[in-house]
Write a protein that holds these residues in place. Structure first.
Motif, PDB file in Angstrom:
ATOM      1  N   GLN A  76       0.687  -1.340   0.048  1.00  0.00           N
ATOM      2  CA  GLN A  76       0.124  -0.054   0.076  1.00  0.00           C
ATOM      3  C   GLN A  76       0.892   1.301   0.026  1.00  0.00           C
ATOM      4  OE1 GLN A  76      -3.743   0.778   0.071  1.00  0.00           O
ATOM      5  NE2 GLN A  76      -2.623   2.455  -0.572  1.00  0.00           N
ATOM      6  N   CYS A  77       0.580   1.980  -0.944  1.00  0.00           N
ATOM      7  CA  CYS A  77       1.493   3.351  -0.934  1.00  0.00           C
ATOM      8  C   CYS A  77       0.629   4.427  -0.434  1.00  0.00           C
ATOM      9  CB  CYS A  77       1.948   3.593  -2.434  1.00  0.00           C
ATOM     10  SG  CYS A  77       3.436   2.735  -3.111  1.00  0.00           S
ATOM     11  N   VAL A  78       1.269   5.424   0.031  1.00  0.00           N
ATOM     12  CA  VAL A  78       0.573   6.602   0.527  1.00  0.00           C
ATOM     13  C   VAL A  78       1.335   7.720   0.238  1.00  0.00           C
ATOM     14  CG1 VAL A  78      -0.528   5.191   2.498  1.00  0.00           C
ATOM     15  CG2 VAL A  78       1.749   6.570   2.927  1.00  0.00           C
ATOM     16  N   ASP A  79       0.712   8.900   0.251  1.00  0.00           N
ATOM     17  CA  ASP A  79       1.202  10.176   0.044  1.00  0.00           C
ATOM     18  C   ASP A  79       1.129  10.883   1.570  1.00  0.00           C
ATOM     19  OD1 ASP A  79       1.706  13.199  -0.081  1.00  0.00           O
ATOM     20  OD2 ASP A  79       0.837  13.109  -2.196  1.00  0.00           O
ATOM     21  N   TYR A  80       2.392  11.351   1.958  1.00  0.00           N
ATOM     22  CA  TYR A  80       2.582  11.893   3.377  1.00  0.00           C
ATOM     23  C   TYR A  80       2.755  13.391   3.231  1.00  0.00           C
ATOM     24  CZ  TYR A  80       7.752  12.321   2.334  1.00  0.00           C
ATOM     25  OH  TYR A  80       8.847  12.658   1.756  1.00  0.00           O
ATOM     26  N   SER A  81       2.285  13.857   2.312  1.00  0.00           N
ATOM     27  CA  SER A  81       2.348  15.545   2.104  1.00  0.00           C
ATOM     28  C   SER A  81       1.813  16.149   3.402  1.00  0.00           C
ATOM     29  CB  SER A  81       1.737  16.046   1.187  1.00  0.00           C
ATOM     30  OG  SER A  81       2.296  15.477  -0.042  1.00  0.00           O
ATOM     31  N   ALA A  82       0.596  15.480   4.018  1.00  0.00           N
ATOM     32  CA  ALA A  82       0.084  16.262   4.923  1.00  0.00           C
ATOM     33  C   ALA A  82       0.785  16.206   6.466  1.00  0.00           C
ATOM     34  CB  ALA A  82      -1.214  15.525   5.271  1.00  0.00           C
ATOM     35  N   TYR A  83       1.710  15.558   6.367  1.00  0.00           N
ATOM     36  CA  TYR A  83       2.681  15.461   7.727  1.00  0.00           C
ATOM     37  C   TYR A  83       4.091  16.156   7.660  1.00  0.00           C
ATOM     38  CZ  TYR A  83      -0.341  11.815   9.246  1.00  0.00           C
ATOM     39  OH  TYR A  83      -1.777  11.117   9.630  1.00  0.00           O
ATOM     40  N   ARG A  84       4.102  16.892   6.679  1.00  0.00           N
ATOM     41  CA  ARG A  84       5.518  17.673   6.386  1.00  0.00           C
ATOM     42  C   ARG A  84       5.644  18.758   7.470  1.00  0.00           C
ATOM     43  NH1 ARG A  84       6.666  17.824  -0.079  1.00  0.00           N
ATOM     44  NH2 ARG A  84       8.068  16.204  -0.082  1.00  0.00           N
ATOM     45  N   GLU A  85       4.558  19.296   7.899  1.00  0.00           N
ATOM     46  CA  GLU A  85       4.553  20.411   8.945  1.00  0.00           C
ATOM     47  C   GLU A  85       4.989  19.901  10.188  1.00  0.00           C
ATOM     48  OE1 GLU A  85       1.042  22.591   9.408  1.00  0.00           O
ATOM     49  OE2 GLU A  85       1.033  23.397   7.327  1.00  0.00           O
ATOM     50  N   GLY A 114      12.419  14.674   2.471  1.00  0.00           N
ATOM     51  CA  GLY A 114      12.311  13.599   1.629  1.00  0.00           C
ATOM     52  C   GLY A 114      11.734  12.306   1.941  1.00  0.00           C
ATOM     53  N   ASP A 115      11.531  11.390   1.119  1.00  0.00           N
ATOM     54  CA  ASP A 115      10.518  10.274   1.644  1.00  0.00           C
ATOM     55  C   ASP A 115      11.745   9.217   2.347  1.00  0.00           C
ATOM     56  OD1 ASP A 115      12.272   9.431  -0.744  1.00  0.00           O
ATOM     57  OD2 ASP A 115      10.802   8.154  -1.596  1.00  0.00           O
ATOM     58  N   ALA A 116      12.988   9.194   1.813  1.00  0.00           N
ATOM     59  CA  ALA A 116      13.685   8.539   2.771  1.00  0.00           C
ATOM     60  C   ALA A 116      13.960   8.860   4.117  1.00  0.00           C
ATOM     61  CB  ALA A 116      15.232   8.297   2.000  1.00  0.00           C
ATOM     62  N   ALA A 117      14.179  10.319   4.179  1.00  0.00           N
ATOM     63  CA  ALA A 117      14.261  10.853   5.471  1.00  0.00           C
ATOM     64  C   ALA A 117      13.043  10.563   6.179  1.00  0.00           C
ATOM     65  CB  ALA A 117      14.842  12.168   5.307  1.00  0.00           C
ATOM     66  N   PHE A 118      11.886  10.615   5.497  1.00  0.00           N
ATOM     67  CA  PHE A 118      10.609  10.659   6.350  1.00  0.00           C
ATOM     68  C   PHE A 118      10.321   9.301   6.931  1.00  0.00           C
ATOM     69  CE2 PHE A 118       5.898   9.361   6.545  1.00  0.00           C
ATOM     70  CZ  PHE A 118       5.531  10.395   7.272  1.00  0.00           C
ATOM     71  N   CYS A 119      10.863   8.269   6.054  1.00  0.00           N
ATOM     72  CA  CYS A 119      10.893   6.756   6.481  1.00  0.00           C
ATOM     73  C   CYS A 119      11.710   6.573   7.692  1.00  0.00           C
ATOM     74  CB  CYS A 119      11.098   5.890   5.591  1.00  0.00           C
ATOM     75  SG  CYS A 119       9.737   5.843   4.177  1.00  0.00           S
ATOM     76  N   GLU A 120      13.010   7.095   7.849  1.00  0.00           N
ATOM     77  CA  GLU A 120      13.803   7.071   9.023  1.00  0.00           C
ATOM     78  C   GLU A 120      12.997   7.547  10.228  1.00  0.00           C
ATOM     79  OE1 GLU A 120      17.531   8.521   7.901  1.00  0.00           O
ATOM     80  OE2 GLU A 120      18.007   7.245   6.336  1.00  0.00           O
ATOM     81  N   TRP A 121      12.456   8.787   9.998  1.00  0.00           N
ATOM     82  CA  TRP A 121      11.904   9.708  11.177  1.00  0.00           C
ATOM     83  C   TRP A 121      10.782   8.809  11.562  1.00  0.00           C
ATOM     84  CZ3 TRP A 121       6.770  11.397  11.682  1.00  0.00           C
ATOM     85  CH2 TRP A 121       6.483  12.379  12.415  1.00  0.00           C
TER      86      TRP A 121
END
Length: 384
Positions: free
Chosen positions: A316-325, A331-338
């Motif tokens: 399942q792929c998702v767009d995480y744009s709403a959590y950028r704040e 970026g997506d790699a750093a977001f996955c680590e976070w």
């Protein structure tokens, strides 16, 4: 000593990196694509019977005859195409070996191979090791559907093959019959071969049929079909798969296969042959995984993730744009680590499936997990 690397730009895969990070932080691992539940005990018993019965020596290089016959029967019953189990079915040490061996068998130095990005990360290194040139064609951004105008533009007199993947990893899109017919029309009159990665063939949802290239005679005549018992029967660690291809193509494949791995685990082959006698496990697989998909999607609907369609596979792929704040403009790699460190859920960045990355804020979860694992992950994600 200095070793001149054959793959100087290749390092540790993102799957290993994220799994290690998940273990370090005690996170729920929805990154790497493998189940956390056991296979059917009957399958284990079938393999044990083969071991106990003395079936522990080398089988034929092409695979145990009973298993090749069972595979041919399954393909004919599912897709209506008849393969000769003696000359056109070969048992492999998993799907990755099958793809690599195919490329080694057909690609000469300087030949071009088209890959549709994003794509499984073994394709490009395999092409390079075979001496080929990778021609990357992007799937349509957002929908991840094939763009046939771009594929047509990528074809050249040097094109040796195109690799397609349906159901698709990572996007979970599924090719339609119309798209298969368009590919057949596009390749008509060329010598271009097709490597069709169909390892998720039994994970297609919402009543759709899997459109194997075996259903389309013009494609079947030029295709190597790759599938995986590990994916179908929840035994990814067994590394057993198969290739179905016309006799002339199979003959070339086997020339390499015999020196690549020679043959595959004997008792596992006999156990799988016995287990395949009952079609229920693979016929029931779409409903089994659709229930997990629906459970996971229902839970994600309570978050701010934007869900992309999940037509097949167990992703399942998702767009995480709403959590950028919340986490910064990662970026997506750093977001996955976070996400792994701070929230306790591991995912895979979709940019890892591109040669030069991707700016799209898209990550991939795997829902091939126990329901309690999915609920635990959803509970953590709800805290976002």
């Amino acid at each position: 000593m200095h070793l001149n690397s054959r793959l100087p730009h290749v390092g540790t895969t993102i799957f290993s990196t994220m799994s290690a990070l998940a273990q370090t932080h005690g996170a729920v691992n929805l990154g790497q694509g493998f189940p956390d539940f056991d296979c059917d005990p009957r399958l284990v018993e079938a393999v044990h019977r083969a071991m106990a019965g003395g079936l522990n020596q080398y089988p034929l290089m092409t695979g145990v005859p009973a298993l090749r016959q069972a595979v041919a029967a399954k393909i004919e019953s599912q897709y209506g195409h008849t393969y000769d189990p003696e000359r056109e079915i070969t048992i492999t040490a998993g799907a990755t070996q099958a793809i690599f061996t195919t490329l080694l068998a057909i690609v000469h130095p300087g030949d071009e191979v088209i890959v549709l990005e994003p794509c499984y990360d073994s394709y490009a290194p395999n092409i390079e090791l075979a001496g080929g040139r990778i021609v990357r064609v992007p799937l349509t951004p957002g929908s991840y559907r094939p763009d046939f105008a771009l594929i047509r533009a990528a074809l050249s007199p040097r094109t040796r093959a195109i690799i397609i993947n349906t159901p698709h990893n990572p996007s979970a899109t599924v090719w339609s019959a119309a798209e298969m017919r368009e590919l057949a029309a596009l390749l008509e009159g060329t010598e271009v071969l097709v490597i069709s990665d169909e390892v998720y063939e039994h994970m297609v949802f919402d009543g759709q049929p899997h459109q194997s290239v075996a259903r389309f005679p013009a494609l079947a005549a030029r295709s190597f079909i790759v599938s995986s018992f590990g994916k179908t029967y929840h035994v990814t660690g067994w590394k057993v798969g198969y290739v179905a291809a016309p006799a002339a193509l199979s003959a070339e494949f086997r020339k390499v296969h015999q020196f690549n791995v020679f043959t595959v685990n004997t008792p596992a082959q006999h156990g799988l042959a016995a287990y395949l006698a009952d079609p229920a496990p693979y016929l029931e697989l779409p409903a089994f995984y659709q229930a997990k998909r629906d459970l996971f999607r229902a839970g994600l609907a309570a978050t701010r993730f934007k869900l992309l369609p999940a037509e097949g596979s167990y992703f399942q792929c998702v767009d995480y744009s709403a959590y950028r704040e919340r986490c910064g403009d990662l970026g997506d790699a750093a977001f996955c680590e976070w996400l792994t460190r701070e929230i306790g859920v591991a995912a895979i960045p979709v940019s890892a499936f591109y040669a030069t990355g991707s700016d799209a804020p898209i990550i991939r979860f795997c829902f091939a997990k126990k329901d309690e694992t999915l609920r635990l992950a959803l509970d953590k994600l709800s805290r976002l």
